[in-house]
Design a protein around this motif. Structure first.
Motif, PDB file in Angstrom:
ATOM      1  N   ALA A 238       0.831  -1.208   0.000  1.00 33.27           N
ATOM      2  CA  ALA A 238       0.000   0.000   0.000  1.00 33.27           C
ATOM      3  C   ALA A 238       0.863   1.254   0.000  1.00 33.27           C
ATOM      4  O   ALA A 238       0.556   2.243  -0.687  1.00 33.27           O
ATOM      5  CB  ALA A 238      -0.927  -0.011   1.220  1.00 33.27           C
ATOM      6  N   ARG A 239       1.954   1.229   0.768  1.00 35.06           N
ATOM      7  CA  ARG A 239       2.851   2.389   0.809  1.00 35.06           C
ATOM      8  C   ARG A 239       3.521   2.595  -0.547  1.00 35.06           C
ATOM      9  O   ARG A 239       3.628   3.733  -1.035  1.00 35.06           O
ATOM     10  CB  ARG A 239       3.902   2.181   1.896  1.00 35.06           C
ATOM     11  CG  ARG A 239       4.787   3.418   2.114  1.00 35.06           C
ATOM     12  CD  ARG A 239       5.810   3.194   3.210  1.00 35.06           C
ATOM     13  NE  ARG A 239       5.175   2.910   4.489  1.00 35.06           N
ATOM     14  CZ  ARG A 239       5.198   1.724   5.093  1.00 35.06           C
ATOM     15  NH1 ARG A 239       5.827   0.709   4.536  1.00 35.06           N
ATOM     16  NH2 ARG A 239       4.605   1.549   6.250  1.00 35.06           N
ATOM     17  N   LEU A 240       3.950   1.503  -1.170  1.00 35.97           N
ATOM     18  CA  LEU A 240       4.569   1.610  -2.491  1.00 35.97           C
ATOM     19  C   LEU A 240       3.577   2.166  -3.504  1.00 35.97           C
ATOM     20  O   LEU A 240       3.935   2.993  -4.354  1.00 35.97           O
ATOM     21  CB  LEU A 240       5.078   0.246  -2.940  1.00 35.97           C
ATOM     22  CG  LEU A 240       5.706   0.177  -4.339  1.00 35.97           C
ATOM     23  CD1 LEU A 240       6.857   1.154  -4.468  1.00 35.97           C
ATOM     24  CD2 LEU A 240       6.168  -1.243  -4.652  1.00 35.97           C
ATOM     25  N   ARG A 241       2.312   1.742  -3.404  1.00 34.99           N
ATOM     26  CA  ARG A 241       1.283   2.254  -4.317  1.00 34.99           C
ATOM     27  C   ARG A 241       1.107   3.765  -4.132  1.00 34.99           C
ATOM     28  O   ARG A 241       0.965   4.511  -5.106  1.00 34.99           O
ATOM     29  CB  ARG A 241      -0.037   1.527  -4.076  1.00 34.99           C
ATOM     30  CG  ARG A 241      -1.102   1.826  -5.124  1.00 34.99           C
ATOM     31  CD  ARG A 241      -2.389   1.068  -4.840  1.00 34.99           C
ATOM     32  NE  ARG A 241      -2.190  -0.372  -4.929  1.00 34.99           N
ATOM     33  CZ  ARG A 241      -2.311  -1.200  -3.906  1.00 34.99           C
ATOM     34  NH1 ARG A 241      -2.618  -0.738  -2.693  1.00 34.99           N
ATOM     35  NH2 ARG A 241      -2.135  -2.497  -4.068  1.00 34.99           N
ATOM     36  N   ARG A 242       1.133   4.225  -2.871  1.00 35.18           N
ATOM     37  CA  ARG A 242       1.023   5.669  -2.630  1.00 35.18           C
ATOM     38  C   ARG A 242       2.224   6.408  -3.198  1.00 35.18           C
ATOM     39  O   ARG A 242       2.078   7.501  -3.780  1.00 35.18           O
ATOM     40  CB  ARG A 242       0.909   5.930  -1.125  1.00 35.18           C
ATOM     41  CG  ARG A 242      -0.410   5.488  -0.515  1.00 35.18           C
ATOM     42  CD  ARG A 242      -0.616   6.126   0.849  1.00 35.18           C
ATOM     43  NE  ARG A 242       0.440   5.746   1.793  1.00 35.18           N
ATOM     44  CZ  ARG A 242       0.388   4.677   2.579  1.00 35.18           C
ATOM     45  NH1 ARG A 242      -0.654   3.863   2.525  1.00 35.18           N
ATOM     46  NH2 ARG A 242       1.370   4.411   3.419  1.00 35.18           N
ATOM     47  N   TYR A 243       3.399   5.830  -3.040  1.00 36.26           N
ATOM     48  CA  TYR A 243       4.591   6.479  -3.575  1.00 36.26           C
ATOM     49  C   TYR A 243       4.547   6.554  -5.104  1.00 36.26           C
ATOM     50  O   TYR A 243       4.958   7.563  -5.699  1.00 36.26           O
ATOM     51  CB  TYR A 243       5.849   5.737  -3.127  1.00 36.26           C
ATOM     52  CG  TYR A 243       6.164   5.883  -1.657  1.00 36.26           C
ATOM     53  CD1 TYR A 243       5.631   6.924  -0.913  1.00 36.26           C
ATOM     54  CD2 TYR A 243       7.004   4.987  -1.014  1.00 36.26           C
ATOM     55  CE1 TYR A 243       5.909   7.066   0.429  1.00 36.26           C
ATOM     56  CE2 TYR A 243       7.301   5.123   0.345  1.00 36.26           C
ATOM     57  CZ  TYR A 243       6.749   6.158   1.062  1.00 36.26           C
ATOM     58  OH  TYR A 243       7.032   6.298   2.403  1.00 36.26           O
ATOM     59  N   LEU A 244       4.067   5.494  -5.730  1.00 33.30           N
ATOM     60  CA  LEU A 244       3.938   5.516  -7.189  1.00 33.30           C
ATOM     61  C   LEU A 244       2.931   6.581  -7.620  1.00 33.30           C
ATOM     62  O   LEU A 244       3.136   7.266  -8.636  1.00 33.30           O
ATOM     63  CB  LEU A 244       3.520   4.142  -7.699  1.00 33.30           C
ATOM     64  CG  LEU A 244       4.560   3.021  -7.541  1.00 33.30           C
ATOM     65  CD1 LEU A 244       3.977   1.683  -7.979  1.00 33.30           C
ATOM     66  CD2 LEU A 244       5.815   3.329  -8.340  1.00 33.30           C
TER      67      LEU A 244
END
Length: 333
Positions: A238-244
């Motif tokens: 989820a954090r990686l998705r937000r960063y993307l």
């Protein structure tokens, strides 16, 4: 206290090794001891961090860990696209992190391969990577991960968390550029914006596959990868998705700012061209008149009149005023 691994780092692939005690701590282990290591109790896990460029690394993986040749090639090769898969009761993965080594650009990425069967965790890298060292420090302080699953989860989390600093830096540069005067620093601003766009594209291209790799770990990891580890991986996803998403926003902001600068530059150029056209339109009739009166042929009126020059100057002035009035009425000025 001196780490016994330091004596072997120059002759073996081992960068560091620890035997996790299941309580957040661990003890060092040498390359020789790691060859025939077996857990003293069910909670112990051996973690070896290796330099995959050392000669014989693939052979050691095949012989000591009984890995299939394609898996050993994947762990030691240069195919660094993020991926993960389950192989029996083992987990194999390639993850990427941002290169924070001196002289590196933000879009430069470092890959890290890992293999684990729950009791042994092997991580491999080509270039120095800070994340494993951070976890090593936590283990030596007794505050590290207790097992292989938690270590893999923490590695993924720290690799992703480091992205945030690059995104923050890019957003800071964009805010700084928006505050600058584009009329004075247009070329410099366009260059910096182009750099940010390239960085965003590189980060998106390199990190988007990591999202798929982490989902594969969360979905297909062996049973020793416990439920809380899967939840932590889900949080990292989820954090990686937000960063993307943040990268996309930064890229769009850079595009908007770049388009604005180019529009201002085009408008300024068009205004200059327009003013030159107006000036030419005003002076063209005057140039025609003076050119006509300046031809050197007989019969020119006023050649012997001492007031002829002032008469012509007055006619030109009246013509100039008339042209200004006409252009204003036509709203060309």
């Amino acid at each position: 206290m001196k780490d016994p691994n330091d004596d072997f780092e120059h002759v073996t692939p081992l960068l560091f090794g620890r035997v996790l005690d299941g309580k957040g701590g661990g003890r060092p282990i040498t390359w020789e001891d790691a060859q025939d290591w077996s857990p003293g109790n069910p909670d112990e896990v051996m973690w070896l961090h290796l330099d995959r460029t050392r000669p014989g690394m693939q052979h050691w993986l095949e012989e000591k860990l009984s890995l299939p040749e394609p898996t050993a090639e994947l762990l030691t090769g240069d195919q660094n696209r993020p991926r993960a898969f389950r192989e029996g009761e083992t987990l194999v993965a390639t993850l990427r992190g941002i290169n924070f080594n001196p002289g590196a650009e933000p879009e430069d990425m470092i890959s890290m391969q890992l293999w684990s069967d729950g009791q042994r965790l092997i991580t491999l890298r080509r270039h120095p990577l800070q994340t494993p060292r951070e976890i090593l420090m936590a283990i030596d302080q007794g505050q590290g991960p207790p097992d292989a699953g938690a270590t893999i989860t923490l590695l993924a989390e720290l690799l992703i968390t480091r992205m945030s600093q690059s995104i923050i830096d890019m957003n800071y540069v964009l805010d700084e550029l928006e505050a600058q005067d584009p009329d004075q620093h247009a070329e410099q601003m366009l260059h910096r914006i182009s750099t940010i766009r390239r960085n965003c594209l590189a980060l998106k291209r390199h990190m988007a596959p990591q999202h798929e790799a982490l989902e594969q770990i969360s979905r297909d990891a062996p049973m020793w990868f416990e439920g809380h580890d899967r939840r932590e991986i889900a949080e990292s996803i989820a954090r990686l998705r937000r960063y993307l998403d943040d990268i996309d926003i930064s890229k769009e902001s850079a595009v908007v700012l770049q388009d604005e600068l180019r529009a201002r530059s085009l408008a300024s150029s068009e205004h200059a061209t327009y003013m030159l056209t107006i000036v030419a339109g005003i002076f063209l009739p005057l140039s025609f008149l003076t050119g006509l009166l300046g031809i050197n042929v007989g019969g020119m009126p006023g050649m012997n009149d001492p007031d002829a020059f002032w008469t012509v100057a007055a006619i030109c002035a009246l013509l100039f005023v008339a042209l200004i009035v006409v252009f204003r009425r036509l709203r060309w000025l």
